[in-house]
Scaffold this active site. Structure first.
Site, PDB file in Angstrom:
ATOM      1  N   GLY A 631       0.839  -1.201   0.000  1.00 48.31           N
ATOM      2  CA  GLY A 631       0.000   0.000   0.000  1.00 48.31           C
ATOM      3  C   GLY A 631       0.866   1.240   0.000  1.00 48.31           C
ATOM      4  O   GLY A 631       2.076   1.173   0.227  1.00 48.31           O
ATOM      5  N   GLY A 633       0.599   5.856   0.432  1.00 51.81           N
ATOM      6  CA  GLY A 633      -0.221   7.030   0.703  1.00 51.81           C
ATOM      7  C   GLY A 633       0.682   8.241   0.763  1.00 51.81           C
ATOM      8  O   GLY A 633       1.857   8.149   0.397  1.00 51.81           O
ATOM      9  N   GLY A 634       0.141   9.347   1.231  1.00 54.87           N
ATOM     10  CA  GLY A 634       0.906  10.576   1.292  1.00 54.87           C
ATOM     11  C   GLY A 634       2.152  10.448   2.146  1.00 54.87           C
ATOM     12  O   GLY A 634       3.161  11.104   1.911  1.00 54.87           O
ATOM     13  N   TYR A 635       2.098   9.579   3.144  1.00 55.49           N
ATOM     14  CA  TYR A 635       3.194   9.462   4.089  1.00 55.49           C
ATOM     15  C   TYR A 635       4.325   8.611   3.545  1.00 55.49           C
ATOM     16  O   TYR A 635       5.429   8.648   4.038  1.00 55.49           O
ATOM     17  CB  TYR A 635       2.672   8.804   5.372  1.00 55.49           C
ATOM     18  N   GLY A 636       4.048   7.744   2.568  1.00 55.99           N
ATOM     19  CA  GLY A 636       5.070   6.824   2.097  1.00 55.99           C
ATOM     20  C   GLY A 636       4.432   5.499   1.759  1.00 55.99           C
ATOM     21  O   GLY A 636       3.296   5.450   1.293  1.00 55.99           O
ATOM     22  N   LYS A 637       5.178   4.419   2.026  1.00 51.62           N
ATOM     23  CA  LYS A 637       4.697   3.107   1.600  1.00 51.62           C
ATOM     24  C   LYS A 637       4.535   2.146   2.758  1.00 51.62           C
ATOM     25  O   LYS A 637       5.157   2.304   3.802  1.00 51.62           O
ATOM     26  CB  LYS A 637       5.690   2.508   0.605  1.00 51.62           C
ATOM     27  N   VAL A 638       3.716   1.127   2.515  1.00 48.04           N
ATOM     28  CA  VAL A 638       3.564   0.069   3.505  1.00 48.04           C
ATOM     29  C   VAL A 638       4.063  -1.244   2.897  1.00 48.04           C
ATOM     30  O   VAL A 638       3.745  -1.564   1.748  1.00 48.04           O
ATOM     31  CB  VAL A 638       2.087  -0.096   3.918  1.00 48.04           C
ATOM     32  N   LYS A 652       5.142   0.421   8.007  1.00 41.68           N
ATOM     33  CA  LYS A 652       4.773   1.691   7.383  1.00 41.68           C
ATOM     34  C   LYS A 652       6.026   2.554   7.368  1.00 41.68           C
ATOM     35  O   LYS A 652       6.530   2.952   8.423  1.00 41.68           O
ATOM     36  CB  LYS A 652       3.664   2.325   8.216  1.00 41.68           C
ATOM     37  N   ASP A 748      -8.989  10.774  12.920  1.00 37.75           N
ATOM     38  CA  ASP A 748      -8.987  10.511  11.480  1.00 37.75           C
ATOM     39  C   ASP A 748      -9.717   9.197  11.196  1.00 37.75           C
ATOM     40  O   ASP A 748      -9.213   8.333  10.489  1.00 37.75           O
ATOM     41  CB  ASP A 748      -7.543  10.487  10.957  1.00 37.75           C
TER      42      ASP A 748
END
Ligand SMILES: *[C@@H]1O[C@H](CO)[C@@H](O)[C@H](O)[C@H]1NC(C)=O
Ligand SMILES: *[C@@H]1O[C@H](CO)[C@@H](O)[C@H](O)[C@H]1NC(C)=O
Ligand SMILES: *[C@@H]1O[C@H](CO)[C@@H](O)[C@H](O)[C@H]1NC(C)=O
Ligand SMILES: *[C@@H]1O[C@H](CO)[C@@H](O)[C@H](O)[C@H]1NC(C)=O
Ligand SMILES: *[C@@H]1O[C@H](CO)[C@@H](O)[C@H](O)[C@H]1NC(C)=O
Ligand SMILES: *[C@@H]1O[C@H](CO)[C@@H](O)[C@H](O)[C@H]1NC(C)=O
Length: 929
Positions: A631, A633-638, A652, A748
């Site tokens: 996965g 997202g804005g924060y990086g990858k999982v 994460k 959130d």
């Protein structure tokens, strides 16, 4: 004498009138009278303007005295004085002035604004006045280690805001007061977290009424009293409990079996009573780390099965408990195990510790049993005592196990890189090789989670204390902790020496601040080591004896920069679980060298989370290969990874310059490491190494709710499945709001942050924005608005005041997603508006199908669906006050599910989530409405 004081007072008051004092005249009169009746007050208490001229220990607001802090100054006096006339007083700390005697006057009830009353380690005596119940703002009442006597007043039950009641180590007698008729009682302290009443002379039975599900207490400490009767069943209703100490009383009868309802319990002390009947069954108490049931009159039983199922166990003390049979080898594989005492039982057969037992195991005491055979010898750092077993009568017995000698573990860590110097006789060498005059005292831990003398525990505690001092900018060079003897009441005590920096002794302000800080119980220390109180030895400067030797001291920490504190701290956290690797880690890298407490706030406060090195995570994800990516997202990858022990984890990894700042990263690890619930994703550990920020979670195989709702994951989401997902996630949030300590607002909540595990049980994830609710009493926190568009509570958006109801709003949006299958915002229209419009139509509820996600067969009656929709709409009510609490949401969903299960027409859809049928849409049963 009285007349003289009076005359002097009048003189002073007149004087101050003339001088036009900046301090309220009545307050000046009170302090001036104290100056006459108490000795050793700070020398700058001169003149008649305490506020304006900054008397040491006095703080003011608007010319009124609001705080008195005179900790550890060797103040002497035989009366409490007229302090109760300082009507604006909020904070009073007179701790560690042994020369302060006298009784607490009933007029203390006048201090209506008082929030902290801290009188630890003085010589006050006599009863605690009934008027204490008038102190409606009291949050902390700490009277430990005095000579208070008489009963605990019923009126303490009126202290509605009380967070912590500390009455340990006095001479209080009589029964535990509970409410009845007009009288209040301890059962009314519904906001208290700590009830510490140990080491007194309390008697009578523990009233069943004392405990109820309304309490939020986490520590019930009643040890070393003379309590009789049996342990009430109601104790099992207090689900928040972490620590129960009932040891060393005269308790009898059987232990209630419902103790295993206390799912969060970590410490259970029942030793030295006369408890009878079967041993309690502790199966399922998976956070228990300390169990002591020694010296009771339990009926003979076989080794209980829970010995081998408690995965967090560190200390197991079961001396003289009539256990018989063979000790299961699995007991010793519990990874945290440190101490096992099973002496004076009827254990027999072979003793097998296994080949791969806990690295932390230091003592196995099996004296006076019937063990005949030893299968496996122990490592040289584990002491095994078999004295008094038949095996010791045999010639070939390993003599090392049959004597009484103890292995002497040396815990001295190498001194710091400094050259020792010779100090003059009145000075002591600090760990950083400075000669100075330390402030010395004792930390009395009311309980202590560790049981062995493993040096990493000391390093850790030293690092914690040092960091707490540094964060408060106290002028401290270094500290030394001495080897802890366990005192007669099984309280852990440490001698603490605090060395001054910059000069060779502390001034009044610093001494007072050190003690005040310690007795205000820094949260970091408590959550690892348990609560404690601090008593001191009168500081030499204020008349105490000088000491000149460092006997008994085993470890020191010299700390120049905060980086070293953090290093120690984190090696400590890590070592707590992985001692041997920690040593390597210390050499290899500094796990948190770049952690800057100035920008990131205080030190993370972790419970059980592990630290991983970059190399370790790199290895378990095959160098962060594409193939392990699950996965982004804005924060990086999982990434998905497999740890060395085979555990699957999700990692994460923040990308460089990612959105999650240090502060958010820290928040997430702190909060996650403290929450344990089956509907909340649990944190395995973290990595803060080589400029990387990574969080290691348990691996949740079935992806996000959003993916499932959009059909991406291929999981069928029928009506019942949706209700169950709603229930699971509501439970996770209710736990966070109502049971976590401190309570947490997620901030959130959205379908993308709800994950489904292999059994399709939903779990709340992603705590990057979460906030703990501090005990501000306000019920909200003011914060910069963050969250996800579409899910954000409009009231929070406008007022910036965050409450748990903001999560309820976001959860309501998730419910609407479950019902409608739509995204919160589609084609520029918000889901709440869409649904409201449909509900406002005259043919509602017959038009309900317009709203429903018609890609699925709901298979649920219209009544249920309507209730479900009503619940969702009440969650998204514009006014936070009108939204239900998460606990109420849970109950309503439970009702709906029950109703749905009773509905014969809905059978096909909820019988099994994997049950698939063609056609896709089964019309729900429309009932007359
Ligand atoms: C008193 O005021 C000082 C300086 O403003 C502050 O550092 C200290 O924390 C205050 N003490 C208390 C007990 O409020
Ligand atoms: C003290 O309490 C009174 C009444 O309870 C309140 O009006 C006043 O503002 C309080 N003082 C302070 C400094 O909070
Ligand atoms: C403990 O309880 C048992 C059974 O109730 C009783 O016979 C015994 O005398 C008690 N022992 C003590 C030391 O009170
Ligand atoms: C203890 O409780 C567990 C779970 O409730 C149960 O499976 C087990 O049989 C019980 N053991 C005894 C000895 O009653
Ligand atoms: C204990 O055993 C280890 C290796 O297993 C060894 O390095 C160490 O020196 C031994 N310690 C003592 C005190 O014998
Ligand atoms: C006490 O020591 C602190 C820190 O060393 C210093 O800031 C403060 O001014 C001193 N107070 C007095 C009254 O000397």
């Amino acid at each position: 004498m009285g007349l003289l004081i009076h005359v002097l007072l009048i003189v002073m008051i007149t004087q101050s009138l003339v001088i036009a004092s900046g301090t309220d005249l009545a307050d000046v009169a009170v302090l001036s009278a104290l100056k006459i009746s108490w000795q050793n007050l700070p020398p700058n208490w001169i003149g008649s303007d305490p506020c304006g001229s900054g008397w040491d220990g006095i703080n003011c607001t608007n010319s009124r005295v609001t705080s008195i802090a005179l900790q550890g100054l060797n103040v002497k006096g035989t009366e409490f004085g007229d302090i109760p006339s300082l009507s604006e007083l909020q904070y009073l700390d007179l701790s560690n002035n042994r020369g302060l005697k006298g009784t607490l006057p009933p007029s203390i009830g006048n201090l209506k604004n008082l929030s902290h009353l801290i009188l630890v380690g003085c010589s006050f005596f006599g009863p605690i006045p009934e008027s204490i119940g008038s102190l409606q703002n009291l949050v902390l009442l700490s009277l430990n280690n005095n000579s208070f006597s008489g009963p605990i007043p019923h009126s303490i039950g009126n202290l509605f805001k009380l967070f912590r009641l500390d009455l340990n180590d006095n001479k209080l007698s009589g029964i535990l007061p509970v409410s009845s008729g007009n009288l209040s009682g301890l059962d009314m302290l519904v906001n208290a977290r700590h009830l510490h009443l140990g080491t007194n002379q309390l008697s009578g039975a523990i009233p069943p009424q004392l405990f109820s599900s309304k309490l939020k207490v986490i520590h019930v400490v009643l040890d070393n009293n003379q309590l009789t009767g049996s342990i009430p069943q109601t104790l099992g209703y207090v689900k928040t409990l972490l620590v129960v100490r009932l040891d060393s009383n005269l308790l009898s009868g059987t232990v209630p079996q419902n103790l295993n309802n206390l799912a969060n319990l970590s410490q259970l002390y029942l030793s030295n009573n006369n408890l009878t009947g079967p041993l309690p069954n502790l199966t399922g108490l998976n956070f228990l780390d300390y169990v002591d049931m020694s010296n009771n009159s339990f009926s003979p039983t076989d080794v209980p099965s829970w010995f081998t199922t408690l995965g967090s166990l560190m200390t197991l003390l079961m001396e003289r408990t009539q256990i018989r049979g063979e000790i299961p080898v699995d007991l010793f594989s519990s990874p945290h195990l440190e101490t096992v005492v099973l002496s004076n039982n009827q254990l027999n057969g072979s003793f097998d510790i296994g080949t791969s037992y806990s690295d932390n195991l230091r003592l196995v005491d099996l004296q006076n049993n019937s063990i005949t055979n030893l299968v496996q010898i122990t490592r040289n750092d584990t002491e095994l005592i078999l004295t008094g077993n038949p095996i010791c009568d045999r010639i070939e017995a390993t003599p090392g196990y049959c004597g009484v000698q103890k292995i002497n573990f040396s815990n001295t860590i190498p001194s710091n890189n400094c050259t020792p110097v010779v100090c003059s006789s009145d000075k002591i060498l600090s760990p950083r090789c400075n000669c100075s005059d330390p402030y010395t005292g004792t930390l009395h831990f009311i309980y202590f989670s560790f049981s062995n003398d493993n040096s990493s525990h000391f390093e850790f505690l030293t690092g914690f204390l040092m960091s707490v001092f540094q964060l408060n900018q106290l002028p401290i060079d270094s500290i030394l902790l001495s080897n802890p003897p366990i005192d007669i009441n099984f309280y852990r005590q440490f001698t603490l020496q605090v060395f001054p920096s910059g000069q060779d002794s502390f001034n009044r302000t610093a001494v007072s601040a050190i003690g005040t800080l310690l007795n205000s119980q820094p949260r970091q220390v408590i959550s690892y080591y348990g609560p404690f109180y601090f008593t001191d030895e009168t500081y030499s400067l204020f008349g105490g004896a000088k000491k000149s030797s460092n006997t008994g001291i085993i470890i020191g920490a010299a700390v120049g920069g905060s980086v070293l504190v953090l290093l120690l701290l984190f090696v400590g956290v890590y070592a707590f679980q992985q001692k041997r690797r920690a040593k390597r880690a210390l050499v290899q890298s500094n796990p948190l060298a770049s952690w800057d407490p100035k920008t990131s706030g205080s030190i993370p406060d972790l419970k059980g989370a592990r630290w991983f090195s970059f190399e370790e995570l790199k290895k378990c994800t095959d160098n962060f290969s594409e193939a392990t990516g699950i996965g982004s997202g804005g924060y990086g990858k999982v990434y998905r990874g497999t740890l060395a022990n085979g555990q699957l984890v999700a990692i994460k990894r923040a990308q460089q310059g990612s959105l999650q700042g240090d502060q958010e990263f820290k928040t997430e690890i702190e909060l996650l490491s403290r929450i344990h619930h089956k509907n909340v994703v649990s944190l395995v550990g973290f990595c803060y190494d080589k400029g990387e920020e990574m969080l290691v979670y348990e691996y949740i195989p079935n992806g996000t709710l959003l993916e499932s709702l959009s059909g991406k994951s291929g999981i069928r989401m029928d009506g019942m499945r949706r209700l169950r997902v709603a229930l699971d996630s509501a439970r996770g949030l209710a736990y966070m709001h109502e049971l976590a300590d401190p309570p947490i607002i997620h901030r959130d909540v959205k379908s993308n942050n709800i994950l489904l595990d292999q059994h399709l049980i939903a779990k709340i994830a992603d705590f990057g924005l979460s906030k703990p609710i501090k005990d501000s009493g306000k019920g909200y926190i003011t914060t910069q608005v963050k969250g996800t568009m579409g899910y954000m509570d409009p009231e929070y958006y406008m007022t910036e005041q965050l409450t748990e109801k903001s999560d309820v709003y976001s959860f309501g949006i998730v419910l609407l997603e479950l019902i409608t299958g739509r995204r919160p915002i589609e084609r520029g229209r918000h889901i709440v508006r869409e649904v409201k419009e449909a509900m406002d139509k005259s043919n509602y509820p017959n038009n309900l199908r317009e709203i429903l996600d018609d890609s699925i067969g709901w298979g649920t009656s219209l009544v249920c669906l309507e209730k479900f929709l009503d619940l969702a709409m009440s969650c998204v009510n514009d006014s936070a006050d009108n939204r239900p609490k998460m606990g109420e949401v849970v109950r309503e969903i439970e009702n709906i599910i029950e109703l749905a299960s009773l509905d014969p027409n809905s059978e096909p859809a909820f019988s099994s989530s994997s049950f698939d049928y063609s056609g896709g849409f089964v019309p729900f049963h429309v009932e007359g409405h």
